[in-house]
Design a protein around this motif. Structure first.
Motif, PDB file in Angstrom:
ATOM      1  N   ARG A  85       0.704  -1.230   0.132  1.00 23.83           N
ATOM      2  CA  ARG A  85       0.014   0.011  -0.278  1.00 23.83           C
ATOM      3  C   ARG A  85       1.111   1.089  -0.007  1.00 23.83           C
ATOM      4  N   VAL A  86       1.380   1.618  -1.232  1.00 31.85           N
ATOM      5  CA  VAL A  86       2.591   2.657  -1.290  1.00 31.85           C
ATOM      6  C   VAL A  86       2.210   3.901  -1.028  1.00 31.85           C
ATOM      7  N   ASP A  87       1.119   4.348  -1.505  1.00 33.18           N
ATOM      8  CA  ASP A  87       0.534   5.699  -1.418  1.00 33.18           C
ATOM      9  C   ASP A  87       0.204   6.130   0.065  1.00 33.18           C
ATOM     10  N   TYR A 127       5.080   8.238   5.948  1.00 31.58           N
ATOM     11  CA  TYR A 127       6.491   8.760   6.066  1.00 31.58           C
ATOM     12  C   TYR A 127       6.496  10.299   6.327  1.00 31.58           C
ATOM     13  N   THR A 128       5.420  11.061   5.302  1.00 36.28           N
ATOM     14  CA  THR A 128       5.577  12.227   5.430  1.00 36.28           C
ATOM     15  C   THR A 128       5.366  12.958   6.788  1.00 36.28           C
ATOM     16  N   LEU A 129       4.206  12.189   7.393  1.00 41.16           N
ATOM     17  CA  LEU A 129       3.663  12.443   8.495  1.00 41.16           C
ATOM     18  C   LEU A 129       4.825  12.484   9.496  1.00 41.16           C
ATOM     19  N   ALA A 130       5.390  11.321   9.508  1.00 45.71           N
ATOM     20  CA  ALA A 130       6.435  11.079  10.556  1.00 45.71           C
ATOM     21  C   ALA A 130       7.717  12.036  10.578  1.00 45.71           C
ATOM     22  N   ALA A 131       8.082  12.688   9.042  1.00 44.82           N
ATOM     23  CA  ALA A 131       8.958  13.640   8.897  1.00 44.82           C
ATOM     24  C   ALA A 131       8.697  14.866   9.643  1.00 44.82           C
ATOM     25  N   THR A 132       7.396  15.450   9.564  1.00 42.96           N
ATOM     26  CA  THR A 132       7.100  16.382  10.252  1.00 42.96           C
ATOM     27  C   THR A 132       7.116  16.417  11.716  1.00 42.96           C
ATOM     28  N   LEU A 133       7.197  15.263  12.272  1.00 46.89           N
ATOM     29  CA  LEU A 133       7.159  15.223  13.791  1.00 46.89           C
ATOM     30  C   LEU A 133       8.445  15.159  14.418  1.00 46.89           C
ATOM     31  N   LYS A 179      13.110   6.454   2.480  1.00 48.14           N
ATOM     32  CA  LYS A 179      12.001   5.674   2.378  1.00 48.14           C
ATOM     33  C   LYS A 179      10.620   6.292   1.604  1.00 48.14           C
ATOM     34  N   GLN A 180      10.510   7.505   1.732  1.00 57.00           N
ATOM     35  CA  GLN A 180       9.643   8.121   0.836  1.00 57.00           C
ATOM     36  C   GLN A 180      10.177   7.679  -0.641  1.00 57.00           C
ATOM     37  N   ASP A 181      11.435   8.254  -0.977  1.00 54.81           N
ATOM     38  CA  ASP A 181      11.937   7.989  -2.377  1.00 54.81           C
ATOM     39  C   ASP A 181      11.727   6.401  -2.855  1.00 54.81           C
ATOM     40  N   ALA A 182      11.774   5.657  -1.956  1.00 54.26           N
ATOM     41  CA  ALA A 182      11.771   4.170  -2.327  1.00 54.26           C
ATOM     42  C   ALA A 182      10.161   3.749  -2.663  1.00 54.26           C
ATOM     43  N   CYS A 183       9.293   4.506  -2.151  1.00 57.91           N
ATOM     44  CA  CYS A 183       7.881   4.140  -2.295  1.00 57.91           C
ATOM     45  C   CYS A 183       7.571   4.642  -3.753  1.00 57.91           C
ATOM     46  N   GLY A 184       8.403   5.264  -4.401  1.00 57.79           N
ATOM     47  CA  GLY A 184       8.359   5.837  -5.733  1.00 57.79           C
ATOM     48  C   GLY A 184       7.576   7.117  -6.004  1.00 57.79           C
TER      49      GLY A 184
END
Lengths: 397, 113
Positions: free
Chosen positions: A365-367, A373-379, A392-397
């Protein structure tokens, strides 16, 4: 040395003790370059500090409100120097450090003050170093130290707690030591050297506790084992660029076998004790990891069982969270995600969302994973954590 | 509880001894005084140097240089302790290391005026 001198002058005069140590070190800096470093530097420092202490006591003994038990002995020339000598003697310095540890970790002081005071008086850190270690201003640390010293004066004496209070007081001491360790182990925002110092000091203080008959208890060995297992892996936790290396990807051949063996020894000693603490279970979990040949062959069932034990002692979301991660390893990412869903109270943590992202990614479930990951990065503000999340975000394509 | 004074006489002059002997001797004094202090009975006191000293005497305050007596008579220091009576004070005095060096302890009652 500050600890021994503080016992000499009384808790009210902790600054005087710090002054003398400062003066001693200054003297060393002036004399050693010209006369060479003495054969036994520790003995030299000890002798100079002792003489300075005697001078101060001679000059100020009338004005100082010294510890009652020694006042008469310190006021008379008959016994002044032999008393100072004895109080600064090497074997009793360890005891003084223990007493000081209990005083610094007094429950009446807030945790942050306990830590600042412990680093200053027990570990000999300077204010700028403590400030850097906690990523706050020097002024903040000075304020904490000032308040802690005020509270310290109100306490009056620095003695071992009576046997009836030992267990709860020891708990405070251990919590502070563990905090010190984690500050060094987990934080990636400060310089490498300070982190190593914090880890070493935490290990040293805990080791000191195991060497005293009164504090040689199961939970102390358990904490020491736990920290040693972590320390054994510390070199492989961060790569050359300062980025975090996950347990899964760590080079296990670089784990420090000697530290793991030492940890095993202390875990054995811990289990021989009467009480069962959180540190016992956490050390046992760390032991399972330390002895697994690979990440995949880790005994995840054992780890889940240990987390269940831990939850009975302390039903906290962080432990539920860690258990869910173990479930994912044992039973697959779907089961792990389900267990993670049940964890409430970690929504503000980057670790939670990063792990959620991992499990979503593993289910394809990449999206949703990318969003997590984006939410995690803001925290998180840790550069190393952010770098990891970006990869990791990049790896999700 | 009254105050008593120990006057130490004689013994050997520690300033002439080797540093190791001095330290060993001071340790013995400390052990003895520690014990009195632990009982809460130590008031204080000081050792006196065997070296320079002066004696003033008479209306003219004639000044003579020390030493003031021979060997056994030299006062080497004093100590004030608390005790319930002179017997208890004398008991406390028995632990004094000065006896090892042939000295004496004179126990006197501090007068209450």
């Amino acid at each position: 040395m500050v600890a021994a001198l503080t016992r000499l002058f009384g808790a009210k005069h902790v600054e005087l003790a710090e002054d003398i140590v400062q003066e001693t070190l200054l003297k060393a800096m002036h004399e050693w370059p010209y006369h060479g470093v003495p054969d036994v530097p520790a003995a030299w420092l000890h002798r100079v500090a002792r003489n300075l202490a005697i001078d101060r006591l001679r000059r100020e003994s009338r004005g100082l409100e010294l510890l009652k038990e020694n006042a008469a002995l310190l006021r008379s020339e008959w016994t002044l120097s032999s008393t100072v000598n004895e109080m600064l003697n090497a074997p009793s310095i360890a005891d003084d450090q223990l007493r000081m540890m209990f005083a610094c970790c007094h429950p009446s002081l807030p945790r942050e003050q306990q830590v600042a005071l412990a680093l200053k008086t027990l570990c000999g850190f300077g204010v700028p170093e403590i400030a850097r270690a906690f990523v706050v201003s020097e002024e903040t640390i000075n304020k904490r130290l000032y308040r802690a010293r005020e509270a310290f004066r109100a306490l009056g004496s620095i003695e071992f707690p009576p046997p009836s209070e030992l267990a709860p007081r020891l708990e405070h001491v251990l919590a502070t030591i563990y905090l010190l360790f984690n500050e060094g182990y987990n934080s990636t925002s400060h310089q490498h050297l300070i982190r190593e110092d914090l880890i070493e000091e935490a290990l040293r203080l805990c080791d000191l506790l195991t060497r005293n008959a009164t504090t040689d208890r199961g939970e102390v060995h358990a904490l020491l084992a736990l920290m040693l297992y972590h320390a054994a892996r510390s070199a492989t936790r961060i790569d050359a660029d300062g980025a975090i290396v996950l347990l899964r990807e760590q080079d296990r051949s670089k784990w420090d076998g000697e530290l793991i063996a030492l940890a095993d020894h202390h875990l054995d000693r811990a289990v021989a004790g009467q009480a069962m603490s959180m540190y016992h279970v956490e050390a046992a979990i760390a032991a399972v990891h330390a002895h697994a040949a690979t990440f995949a062959s880790t005994d995840w069932r054992a780890i889940i069982g240990l987390y269940d034990q831990l939850l009975r002692l302390n039903p906290s979301p962080v432990i539920q969270f860690n258990r869910a991660i173990a479930v994912a390893q044992a039973d697959g990412s779907a089961a792990g995600a389900l267990a993670l869903e049940a964890v409430k109270g970690m929504e503000g943590s980057h670790l939670y969302h990063a792990a959620r992202g991992d499990l979503l990614r593993d289910q394809g479930r990449v999206d949703e994973a990318r969003a997590a990951y984006t939410l995690a990065a803001t925290l998180t503000r840790s550069p190393a954590q952010n770098e990891l999340l970006r990869r990791k975000q990049d790896a999700c394509g | 509880m009254s105050k008593y004074m120990f006057l130490f006489r004689g013994g050997s002059d520690m300033q002439q001894a080797s540093p190791a002997d001095q330290q060993a001797n001071m340790m013995k004094w400390k052990v003895w005084m520690d014990d009195i202090a632990a009982k809460g009975k130590l008031h204080g006191g000081e050792p006196l140097s065997y070296g320079a000293g002066k004696v003033l005497s008479g209306r003219t305050m004639k000044m003579t240089d020390g030493p003031f007596a021979e060997g056994k008579e030299i006062v080497g220091g004093y100590l004030i302790v608390d005790a319930k009576d002179i017997n208890e004070a004398a008991e406390l005095g028995k632990g004094c290391p000065i006896f090892e060096n042939d000295g004496s302890v004179e126990v006197r009652v501090v007068m209450e005026m």
